[in-house]
Design a protein around this motif. Structure first.
Motif, short mmCIF file in Angstrom:
data_model
loop_
_atom_site.label_atom_id
_atom_site.label_comp_id
_atom_site.label_asym_id
_atom_site.label_seq_id
_atom_site.Cartn_x
_atom_site.Cartn_y
_atom_site.Cartn_z
N GLU A 41 -15.17 -11.07 -12.35
CA GLU A 41 -13.91 -11.80 -12.19
C GLU A 41 -13.38 -12.28 -13.54
O GLU A 41 -12.17 -12.22 -13.81
CB GLU A 41 -14.11 -12.99 -11.25
CG GLU A 41 -14.38 -12.64 -9.81
CD GLU A 41 -13.15 -12.03 -9.14
OE1 GLU A 41 -12.02 -12.35 -9.55
OE2 GLU A 41 -13.33 -11.20 -8.22
N LEU A 42 -14.27 -12.75 -14.38
CA LEU A 42 -13.85 -13.21 -15.70
C LEU A 42 -13.29 -12.06 -16.54
O LEU A 42 -12.32 -12.24 -17.29
CB LEU A 42 -15.04 -13.85 -16.44
CG LEU A 42 -15.48 -15.24 -15.97
CD1 LEU A 42 -16.75 -15.66 -16.72
CD2 LEU A 42 -14.37 -16.25 -16.19
N ALA A 43 -13.90 -10.88 -16.44
CA ALA A 43 -13.40 -9.73 -17.19
C ALA A 43 -11.97 -9.40 -16.81
O ALA A 43 -11.13 -9.09 -17.67
CB ALA A 43 -14.31 -8.52 -16.94
N LYS A 44 -11.66 -9.50 -15.51
CA LYS A 44 -10.29 -9.25 -15.05
C LYS A 44 -9.33 -10.32 -15.57
O LYS A 44 -8.26 -10.03 -16.10
CB LYS A 44 -10.24 -9.22 -13.53
CG LYS A 44 -10.92 -8.02 -12.88
CD LYS A 44 -10.78 -8.11 -11.37
CE LYS A 44 -11.51 -6.98 -10.68
NZ LYS A 44 -11.39 -7.08 -9.20
N ASP A 45 -9.71 -11.58 -15.41
CA ASP A 45 -8.83 -12.68 -15.78
C ASP A 45 -8.58 -12.75 -17.28
O ASP A 45 -7.47 -13.07 -17.74
CB ASP A 45 -9.41 -14.01 -15.30
CG ASP A 45 -9.45 -14.11 -13.78
OD1 ASP A 45 -8.62 -13.46 -13.11
OD2 ASP A 45 -10.33 -14.85 -13.25
N LEU A 46 -9.62 -12.43 -18.06
CA LEU A 46 -9.50 -12.52 -19.51
C LEU A 46 -9.02 -11.22 -20.15
O LEU A 46 -8.80 -11.17 -21.37
CB LEU A 46 -10.85 -12.90 -20.13
CG LEU A 46 -11.44 -14.25 -19.68
CD1 LEU A 46 -12.83 -14.44 -20.30
CD2 LEU A 46 -10.53 -15.40 -20.08
N SER A 47 -8.90 -10.18 -19.32
CA SER A 47 -8.43 -8.86 -19.80
C SER A 47 -9.34 -8.30 -20.89
O SER A 47 -8.88 -7.84 -21.95
CB SER A 47 -6.98 -8.95 -20.30
OG SER A 47 -6.13 -9.39 -19.27
N VAL A 48 -10.65 -8.35 -20.64
CA VAL A 48 -11.62 -7.78 -21.57
C VAL A 48 -12.58 -6.91 -20.77
O VAL A 48 -12.76 -7.10 -19.56
CB VAL A 48 -12.41 -8.89 -22.31
CG1 VAL A 48 -11.49 -9.73 -23.17
CG2 VAL A 48 -13.17 -9.76 -21.32
N PRO A 49 -13.20 -5.90 -21.41
CA PRO A 49 -14.16 -5.06 -20.69
C PRO A 49 -15.35 -5.89 -20.20
O PRO A 49 -15.88 -6.73 -20.93
CB PRO A 49 -14.58 -4.03 -21.74
CG PRO A 49 -13.48 -4.04 -22.76
CD PRO A 49 -12.98 -5.44 -22.80
#
Length: 357
Positions: free
Chosen positions: A111-119
């Motif tokens: 979820e954090l990867a999606k929200d922060l736009s990082v792999p």
């Protein structure tokens, strides 16, 4: 000579001073009030335990432009738990979330990867089990108990049991205040905090032992004279070491204040707060307790001895008789090289003449 150095010399000679023992009830009251406040804070607010003690996950992201507050909101939405976010020097984020197991942490990481736009692969995740924190806490409490026992035994042998009791009370006083401050300000309690708490014990004892050593030397043969009570000489011991205690405390506090207020506050290096706050509060509390708590408490305990009560009775009777005649209290049997300090300026007197009188 500097003004502070001149003051220190005058305090040591007993020309000026403050009646610490006579005003001890004021300082006892202040300490009791602070201690009660700390205990109430612990009961109401508790401590903000870090993930080392409650378990959880730590996520480290690559460099990102997302703000700390926004990242905290993302982490709390994804996990359903409170999150602590810190901006690292490289521009990356360190996100701590308590109460997560391995399965839940993988979900939060995605979820954090999606929200922060990082792999997702570039977000490092570390799981900390609560059992590790429990082991650390147990070892810390064991170390603290062993330290306290050894201190009491050493002081009882090197000095006497009353000084050992007073030093132990001062140590408990310092620890209680430090832990209470952590509860009030809400700083996270980590392994660094525990290290800081254990470190301040040595500093707390340093000034106390210095005063005790001076007191031990100056009270040799005290019952062989009738000029000064035990409390008078205890007051002298505090005053003669006062400037030294202030100097050592200030020198120790300056670098710690730099870590706490500049490193942790201005630069935002939050991890420095873990150890610097406990050191700062503990050092200040230790200096206070050695002056206002430990030695006055020793004087209280010693004055309960039959020999010291008899001495006090003789000294007060002699002073009353001398005051009635308008004479100074001097008998030439002073057991110490310098007279105990009193409040205000002491008139200079020719001691050789007085001894002949």
């Amino acid at each position: 000579m500097s003004k502070l150095g001149d003051l220190g010399a005058r305090l040591h000679r007993g020309e000026v001073g403050y009646d610490f023992i006579g005003n001890r009830r004021i300082w006892y009251g202040i300490s009791i009030l602070i201690t009660i406040t700390a205990i109430v804070a612990l009961a109401v607010r508790g401590l903000n335990m870090g993930i080392e003690f409650q378990g959880g996950a730590v996520f480290t992201t690559p460099k990102t432009d997302v703000s700390v507050s926004q990242a905290q909101e993302y982490a709390e939405e994804a996990s359903g738990h409170d999150a602590l976010v810190q901006k690292l020097g490289s521009g990356s984020l360190r996100i701590q979330v308590g109460g997560l197991d391995t399965a839940k942490s993988d979900q939060v990481r995605a979820e954090l990867a999606k929200d922060l736009s990082v792999p997702e692969a570039k977000i490092a995740a570390e799981i900390v089990g609560p059992s590790w924190g429990e082991q650390i806490a147990t070892k810390a409490w064991t170390g603290l108990a062993v330290f306290m026992i050894l201190v009491v035994i050493y002081l009882a042998i090197a000095f006497e049991w009353r000084m050992a009791v007073a030093a132990l009370v001062a140590l408990i006083h310092d620890l209680t205040i430090t832990v209470g401050i952590y509860s009030l300000v809400g700083f996270e309690v980590t392994v660094g905090t525990v290290i800081g708490l254990l470190t301040i014990l040595g500093y707390s004892l340093y000034d106390t032992v210095v005063v005790f050593d001076s007191l031990k030397e100056q009270t040799k043969g005290i019952t062989q004279q009738t000029r000064w009570t035990y409390s008078d000489i205890a007051n002298r011991s505090i005053n003669s070491t006062l400037v030294r205690s202030i100097n050592t405390t200030v020198v120790a506090l300056l670098p710690v204040a730099g870590l706490l207020f500049i490193g942790g506050g201005v630069l935002g290096a939050g991890m420095l707060n873990d150890i610097s706050l406990s050191l700062f509060v503990g050092l200040a509390a230790g200096a206070y307790s050695s002056i206002f708590i430990a030695t006055p408490l020793v004087a209280d305990l010693k004055e309960r001895e039959p020999a010291m009560r008899a001495l006090r009775k003789k000294v007060l009777a002699k002073r009353a008789a001398a005051a009635a005649k308008g004479e100074d209290v001097e008998d030439g049997t002073d057991p110490v090289d310098a007279e105990p300090a009193v409040v205000g300026q002491r008139a200079r007197r020719g001691r050789s003449t007085e001894r002949r009188g």
